[in-house]
Structures are given as C-alpha cells and as structure tokens.
Design a protein around this motif. Sequence first.
Motif, PDB file in Angstrom:
ATOM      1  N   GLY A 123       8.681  37.978  -0.777  1.00 34.11           N
ATOM      2  CA  GLY A 123       7.746  37.504   0.238  1.00 34.11           C
ATOM      3  C   GLY A 123       7.484  38.597   1.259  1.00 34.11           C
ATOM      4  O   GLY A 123       7.807  39.781   1.016  1.00 34.11           O
ATOM      5  N   GLY A 124       6.917  38.205   2.398  1.00 36.56           N
ATOM      6  CA  GLY A 124       6.487  39.181   3.389  1.00 36.56           C
ATOM      7  C   GLY A 124       7.611  39.754   4.231  1.00 36.56           C
ATOM      8  O   GLY A 124       7.631  40.959   4.516  1.00 36.56           O
ATOM      9  N   ALA A 125       8.544  38.911   4.650  1.00 39.18           N
ATOM     10  CA  ALA A 125       9.614  39.391   5.531  1.00 39.18           C
ATOM     11  C   ALA A 125      10.438  40.452   4.826  1.00 39.18           C
ATOM     12  O   ALA A 125      10.732  41.514   5.400  1.00 39.18           O
ATOM     13  CB  ALA A 125      10.498  38.223   5.955  1.00 39.18           C
ATOM     14  N   ASN A 128       8.728  43.744   4.612  1.00 35.58           N
ATOM     15  CA  ASN A 128       8.860  44.540   5.836  1.00 35.58           C
ATOM     16  C   ASN A 128      10.272  45.096   5.988  1.00 35.58           C
ATOM     17  O   ASN A 128      10.452  46.226   6.447  1.00 35.58           O
ATOM     18  CB  ASN A 128       8.455  43.704   7.050  1.00 35.58           C
ATOM     19  CG  ASN A 128       6.941  43.503   7.112  1.00 35.58           C
ATOM     20  OD1 ASN A 128       6.192  44.371   6.683  1.00 35.58           O
ATOM     21  ND2 ASN A 128       6.496  42.366   7.624  1.00 35.58           N
ATOM     22  N   TYR A 151       3.719  39.246  14.279  1.00 38.24           N
ATOM     23  CA  TYR A 151       4.738  38.532  13.506  1.00 38.24           C
ATOM     24  C   TYR A 151       4.987  39.308  12.229  1.00 38.24           C
ATOM     25  O   TYR A 151       4.042  39.688  11.522  1.00 38.24           O
ATOM     26  CB  TYR A 151       4.293  37.098  13.161  1.00 38.24           C
ATOM     27  CG  TYR A 151       5.367  36.355  12.391  1.00 38.24           C
ATOM     28  CD1 TYR A 151       6.580  36.026  12.998  1.00 38.24           C
ATOM     29  CD2 TYR A 151       5.188  36.023  11.052  1.00 38.24           C
ATOM     30  CE1 TYR A 151       7.582  35.376  12.290  1.00 38.24           C
ATOM     31  CE2 TYR A 151       6.189  35.357  10.342  1.00 38.24           C
ATOM     32  CZ  TYR A 151       7.384  35.042  10.972  1.00 38.24           C
ATOM     33  OH  TYR A 151       8.380  34.404  10.271  1.00 38.24           O
ATOM     34  N   HIS A 152       6.264  39.553  11.930  1.00 35.16           N
ATOM     35  CA  HIS A 152       6.592  40.326  10.734  1.00 35.16           C
ATOM     36  C   HIS A 152       7.552  39.607   9.801  1.00 35.16           C
ATOM     37  O   HIS A 152       7.937  40.177   8.783  1.00 35.16           O
ATOM     38  CB  HIS A 152       7.137  41.704  11.120  1.00 35.16           C
ATOM     39  CG  HIS A 152       6.130  42.563  11.822  1.00 35.16           C
ATOM     40  ND1 HIS A 152       4.995  43.035  11.194  1.00 35.16           N
ATOM     41  CD2 HIS A 152       6.048  43.003  13.111  1.00 35.16           C
ATOM     42  CE1 HIS A 152       4.275  43.747  12.053  1.00 35.16           C
ATOM     43  NE2 HIS A 152       4.883  43.739  13.220  1.00 35.16           N
ATOM     44  N   GLY A 153       7.980  38.378  10.154  1.00 35.76           N
ATOM     45  CA  GLY A 153       8.813  37.640   9.202  1.00 35.76           C
ATOM     46  C   GLY A 153      10.051  37.045   9.836  1.00 35.76           C
ATOM     47  O   GLY A 153      10.364  37.319  10.990  1.00 35.76           O
ATOM     48  N   GLU A 224       0.531  45.048  12.244  1.00 37.14           N
ATOM     49  CA  GLU A 224      -0.372  44.252  11.404  1.00 37.14           C
ATOM     50  C   GLU A 224      -1.765  44.885  11.522  1.00 37.14           C
ATOM     51  O   GLU A 224      -2.243  45.103  12.641  1.00 37.14           O
ATOM     52  CB  GLU A 224      -0.441  42.810  11.909  1.00 37.14           C
ATOM     53  CG  GLU A 224       0.815  41.998  11.673  1.00 37.14           C
ATOM     54  CD  GLU A 224       0.738  40.645  12.387  1.00 37.14           C
ATOM     55  OE1 GLU A 224       0.067  39.744  11.875  1.00 37.14           O
ATOM     56  OE2 GLU A 224       1.346  40.516  13.465  1.00 37.14           O
ATOM     57  N   THR A 229      -1.081  35.445  12.934  1.00 36.30           N
ATOM     58  CA  THR A 229      -0.632  34.302  13.731  1.00 36.30           C
ATOM     59  C   THR A 229      -0.716  34.605  15.227  1.00 36.30           C
ATOM     60  O   THR A 229      -0.925  33.713  16.032  1.00 36.30           O
ATOM     61  CB  THR A 229       0.818  33.935  13.352  1.00 36.30           C
ATOM     62  OG1 THR A 229       0.939  33.996  11.942  1.00 36.30           O
ATOM     63  CG2 THR A 229       1.190  32.555  13.843  1.00 36.30           C
ATOM     64  N   ASP A 257       1.285  46.207   8.066  1.00 29.18           N
ATOM     65  CA  ASP A 257       1.666  44.882   7.552  1.00 29.18           C
ATOM     66  C   ASP A 257       0.378  44.139   7.206  1.00 29.18           C
ATOM     67  O   ASP A 257      -0.384  43.741   8.086  1.00 29.18           O
ATOM     68  CB  ASP A 257       2.474  44.141   8.627  1.00 29.18           C
ATOM     69  CG  ASP A 257       2.924  42.748   8.173  1.00 29.18           C
ATOM     70  OD1 ASP A 257       2.299  42.188   7.249  1.00 29.18           O
ATOM     71  OD2 ASP A 257       3.870  42.213   8.776  1.00 29.18           O
ATOM     72  N   VAL A 259       0.471  41.433   5.180  1.00 29.02           N
ATOM     73  CA  VAL A 259       0.959  40.203   4.548  1.00 29.02           C
ATOM     74  C   VAL A 259      -0.063  39.078   4.708  1.00 29.02           C
ATOM     75  O   VAL A 259      -0.351  38.355   3.750  1.00 29.02           O
ATOM     76  CB  VAL A 259       2.340  39.807   5.132  1.00 29.02           C
ATOM     77  CG1 VAL A 259       2.738  38.398   4.697  1.00 29.02           C
ATOM     78  CG2 VAL A 259       3.396  40.813   4.692  1.00 29.02           C
ATOM     79  N   MET A 260      -0.638  38.937   5.907  1.00 29.22           N
ATOM     80  CA  MET A 260      -1.620  37.875   6.111  1.00 29.22           C
ATOM     81  C   MET A 260      -3.057  38.398   5.947  1.00 29.22           C
ATOM     82  O   MET A 260      -3.920  37.701   5.417  1.00 29.22           O
ATOM     83  CB  MET A 260      -1.442  37.236   7.489  1.00 29.22           C
ATOM     84  CG  MET A 260      -2.212  35.938   7.654  1.00 29.22           C
ATOM     85  SD  MET A 260      -1.970  35.133   9.243  1.00 29.22           S
ATOM     86  CE  MET A 260      -0.519  34.149   8.962  1.00 29.22           C
ATOM     87  N   LYS A 286       1.696  36.724   0.414  1.00 22.14           N
ATOM     88  CA  LYS A 286       0.684  35.653   0.477  1.00 22.14           C
ATOM     89  C   LYS A 286      -0.450  35.792  -0.549  1.00 22.14           C
ATOM     90  O   LYS A 286      -0.341  35.346  -1.683  1.00 22.14           O
ATOM     91  CB  LYS A 286       0.119  35.587   1.893  1.00 22.14           C
ATOM     92  CG  LYS A 286       1.205  35.228   2.939  1.00 22.14           C
ATOM     93  CD  LYS A 286       0.600  34.970   4.293  1.00 22.14           C
ATOM     94  CE  LYS A 286       1.637  34.830   5.398  1.00 22.14           C
ATOM     95  NZ  LYS A 286       2.057  33.479   5.683  1.00 22.14           N
TER      96      LYS A 286
HETATM   97  N1  PLP Z   1       3.987  39.533   8.176  1.00 19.04           N
HETATM   98  C1  PLP Z   1       2.941  38.799   8.565  1.00 19.04           C
HETATM   99  C2  PLP Z   1       1.771  39.477   9.199  1.00 19.04           C
HETATM  100  C3  PLP Z   1       2.928  37.414   8.376  1.00 19.04           C
HETATM  101  O1  PLP Z   1       1.881  36.689   8.779  1.00 19.04           O
HETATM  102  C4  PLP Z   1       4.049  36.813   7.752  1.00 19.04           C
HETATM  103  C5  PLP Z   1       4.081  35.357   7.547  1.00 19.04           C
HETATM  104  O2  PLP Z   1       3.301  34.606   8.068  1.00 19.04           O
HETATM  105  C6  PLP Z   1       5.121  37.615   7.360  1.00 19.04           C
HETATM  106  C7  PLP Z   1       5.060  38.964   7.574  1.00 19.04           C
HETATM  107  C8  PLP Z   1       6.322  37.018   6.695  1.00 19.04           C
HETATM  108  O3  PLP Z   1       6.034  36.652   5.402  1.00 19.04           O
HETATM  109  P1  PLP Z   1       6.971  35.599   4.632  1.00 19.04           P
HETATM  110  O4  PLP Z   1       6.878  34.307   5.372  1.00 19.04           O
HETATM  111  O5  PLP Z   1       6.412  35.580   3.243  1.00 19.04           O
HETATM  112  O6  PLP Z   1       8.350  36.158   4.657  1.00 19.04           O
END
Ligand code: PLP
Length: 454
Positions: A123-125, A128, A151-153, A224, A229, A257, A259-260, A286
């Motif tokens: 996943g995203g966290a 990172n 937000y990074h996770g 990001e 978020t 980042d 992820v979103m 995502k």
């Molecule tokens: N980075 C960003 C920009 C995010 O929006 C998110 C989750 O919303 C994450 C990292 C974390 O991803 P995950 O929930 O898949 O670990």
Amino acid sequence: MTSTVDTPLQSDIDSARRAYELDRMHVFHSWSAQDLLDPMVISAAEGSHVWDGEGNKYLDFSSQLVNTNIGHQHPAVVAAIAAQAAKLCTIAPSYVNEARSEAARLIAERTPGELNKIFFTNGGADANEHAVRMARLHAGRQKVLSAYRSYHGGTQLAINITGDPRRWPNDNGSTGTIHFFPPYLYRTVFHSTTEEEESQRALEHLEQLIEFEGPSTIAALILESIPGTAGIYVPPAAYMQGVRALCTKYGIVFIADEVMAGFGRTGKWFAVEHFNVVPDLLTFAKGVNSGYVPLGGVAISPEIAATFGKRVYPGGLTYSGHPLATAAAVATINAMEREGIVEHADLLGGTVIGPALAGFAARHKSVGEVRGKGVFWAIELVRDRETREPLAAYGSSSPEMNQLVAACKSRGLIPFANFNRIHVVPPCNISVDDLEAGLAILDDVLDIADGLVP
Ligand code: PLP
C-alpha cells in the motif's frame, strides 16, 4: 423472485444486518473511537455506485478512500483477478512472476523520466517507508523534510512524516523529521497576495530551513505532488520546479508521493507531469489497481537503483508484487489505456467539475475557495468569506460539517469530507450524467451550508 442490488431479498437484508452486528462485536476500525461508530454496510457496488444493506443506492463521490479510479467491479479487472487466482494465487517475491513483471513494465513506462525500476509494497504507507529507507541508505544521511498539511500513511515512519493532525497522537518517533510550510495561497503563512509571491516565499523558507538544518544531514524531501486529504491545494509549477532544483543543489532525494494523486486522478497518469518535474523516487498505491487487491510501490531512479546494484537493499515484504495484486494492476492500466480514462478525467475537470465548482463559489456564500484538477477537487467551506474562518477548525469536524455530510447521504451521495472541506473525487470514469447528478446534490447541500453561516 431473485435478488438484485436494487431489490434485495429479505435474506440479503438479514445477512447485511448480521454483518453489522458482527462488525460491531469484533471489528476494530481505523482512526475511530470504537464505541461511537455507526458504519454503513455496503452490500454491493458497481461503477460509480454502491448499495447499502437495505438496498439503498448511493453515488460514490469519494471513490472510497480516493482509490476506485476505474470505479467498482470493473469487469476486466475482476476477470483478471479470477484468472490469476485460478492460475497462481501467491508466490514469494524472490521468484519471477509474469503478472509482476508486466505490471512493473506498464508502470515504468508511465512514470516520468527514467523511474524504471519498481519496488512493490502492499500500500501507500509502506511505499513511503521504503522510499525514505532507500533515500537514507543512498544519501548516507538521516533527516527527512516533509510538508505541513500532508498525509503520507499510517505506519510509524509514514505517520511521523505526515503533516496533519493524525500525526499528533503518534508523534513519538519522529527524530529526524522536519516539517516545512508548503505554498497555500488561500491560507498563506507568508502574507503573500499572489501565487508568484507565495511560491517564491515558500521556496525561500524551504531553502533557509535546509541551510539551518544542515544540507549534509538531510537525506530526503517528501512531498505529495498535489496534496490530497490535506486539501487538494495545487502547487504552482514554479514551486515544484524550485523544490526539484533545491533537492538537486543540496543532494537531497526528492520523493514525490503520488499515492492519491497518481494513476489518472488529476487528468494525467501522474500529477508531477503538470509541473514538468521528475522526482528521484515516486510512490504510488490506490489507483494503480483501484484498490481491488492491496498494492503500492516505489518507482526508482537509475542512480538510486545503482546504489543497490552490488549492495543489498535491506528491505522486503512477503507479498511484494503479489500476483493477484499485480494482475489487477495490469488489467487496470490496460483498461485505463483502452477506455481513455485518464483523458476522460482531464475532460471532466475542465468541462464539468471546474465550471460547476466555479458556479458554487459564485453563488454560495459558505464557499471560500474551490480548486483542483481532473477528478480531484476541494470545496473549502467558511463561516465568513472575509475572515476565511473555516466551517470546522483545523484538525476537527463540526456539527455543521456533520450535518452537511448527513444531508449528502440522505440525498443518495457519499461525499469525501475532511475538516472544513468537501472533496469532489468520484471515479475517473464516472459518466457525465452521474457527475452532474452528484454536483446537483452538492449544490443543494451548499444551500443548507449557506443557511448555517451568518
Ligand atoms: N500517501 C498519500 C498521499 C495518501 O493519500 C495515503 C492514503 O490516503 C497514503 C500515503 C497511505 O496509503 P495507504 O493507506 O495505502 O497506506
């Protein structure tokens, strides 16, 4: 009589009620005070819609957690997962697997510059986490710079580099993480009046911070590309280019980042493309497979990949490049390409969402600002347009915001709300009709918001 999503049988309704009871007894939910929850049962989903346990239909303007970029239950992806499951469900990361190899190729071909090696995560966290670990080992330095309002996770390092209030209760291991102010003209901390000033001053602030922290101690800067978020505040291109230049000047690894913001959300495959910037590491999750099976990853520059050419990369995951997840990614990316989903997202932003939200800003006194790109937009709600006092304080909700969310749901719309904002983040392939129907509901709900402010 057979059950359909719109007319569920009594037995389906009973099953949904049983699921709710079991959930409340045994499921521990994320980011929540457990006893205060009343979660919605989702029994079915298709395209841009979901159905609750009683058979009520909702338009999903949240894409869940902004991940179902191709909508729910895309048939090609469902079929690809089923085919992969029949063939080979799981295999350790040390072996070569067809689905993983092909997913890596498809991703590498779409990431900017020469980010041609892909490390897969769940996943995203953790993407990172691994990006920061790679950067630290590559640079031989420890500190990480990251923006407030980010937000990074939710894992330990990822929550520490996060720049929003979700960090505060978890902030017990953030040694080496330094936060800076990104450009955000609507609530400028730099007293700017124009985007150029904001960009320039934010870059000066960042360079000073680098100098005062000691460039030789800073491994990475994570940002990001378009913060999600935290408010979908699109940075000026000059700022992103300036950050790239500062990272190059001081030998700092630039981690974008995505992820979103990645995989079509902003109307391009990756949001950095809007700014003509190539990071050293790019993290994704995502939208890579719309979250049908958990998947994330890091796209790696040749220089950083070379660091681990003869030297072991000390990190891994049992499910890195899981066949079900990567087969879903292959099918997702191919479907996005075939169906022109990224171009569609761009078109929706320019011709439907952008103009509609500009209309909201003109008509509704509770709307302070609207901003975004593609199908990635925020409506910032205020009590007073002059003072810009938010409708919910930073880091919290408010009775008014809760009322607006409830009003959306009662009208058949699932919104994405954060603090004083409602985000417009439907699937990238939502139809124009559905999109307009959802926007009409929001317009209606903003009438209520106008009535809540003096
Ligand atoms: N980075 C960003 C920009 C995010 O929006 C998110 C989750 O919303 C994450 C990292 C974390 O991803 P995950 O929930 O898949 O670990």
